[in-house]
Design a protein around this motif. Structure first.
Motif, PDB file in Angstrom:
ATOM      1  N   TYR A   1       0.999  -0.920  -0.058  1.00 13.68           N
ATOM      2  CA  TYR A   1       0.146  -0.319  -0.115  1.00 13.68           C
ATOM      3  C   TYR A   1       0.787   1.102   0.099  1.00 13.68           C
TER       4      TYR A   1
ATOM      5  N   LEU B   1      -7.484   4.656  -1.372  1.00 16.99           N
ATOM      6  CA  LEU B   1      -6.784   3.642  -1.013  1.00 16.99           C
ATOM      7  C   LEU B   1      -7.895   1.809  -1.044  1.00 16.99           C
ATOM      8  N   LEU B   2      -8.468   2.348  -0.121  1.00 17.52           N
ATOM      9  CA  LEU B   2      -9.213   1.005   0.397  1.00 17.52           C
ATOM     10  C   LEU B   2     -10.546   0.736   0.214  1.00 17.52           C
TER      11      LEU B   2
END
Length: 126
Positions: free
Chosen positions: A14, A76-77
């Protein structure tokens, strides 16, 4: 050793995306040319040739960085942004940074439900 390996794998998976998304948002608040991240993925700003942790800067700079990090993590998630509740997130920002933050909130509101709470009329987002 297993926990460290898992942390390294997660960080590696990530890190680039988080850094890129954070920079995308944070550069809208500031003209900081050099921003790095430490091993804990905390932003470091370059001043006078030295890398300094964000905690050594003003409350407004820290608040802006925290807000940008949260937006970057959400990007991102989640495939779709979740419902966001913002409880007076810009209390430490000066007027110029508040305007930048308000623009980010308005932009996010185009495809995200946002509940924005503030006690200051000068911090209202229209």
């Amino acid at each position: 050793a297993l926990l460290r390996a898992a942390q390294d794998q997660l960080t590696g998976a990530y890190f680039d995306g988080l850094r890129d998304r954070f920079l995308h948002y944070f550069r809208r608040f500031t003209n900081e040319p050099d921003i790095a991240f430490d091993d804990a993925m905390q932003p470091q700003l370059m001043r006078d040739g030295l890398s300094r942790p964000i905690t050594q800067f003003s409350s407004g700079t820290q608040s802006a960085a925290q807000f940008c990090m949260r937006l970057a993590l959400i990007d991102l998630l989640f495939r779709e942004r979740p419902f966001l509740i913002l409880d007076d997130p810009f209390v430490y920002l000066d007027d110029a940074r508040t305007a930048h933050a308000a623009a980010l909130v308005r932009e996010a509101a185009a495809d995200t439900q946002i509940l924005y709470l503030t006690c200051h009329s000068s911090r209202a987002v229209g």
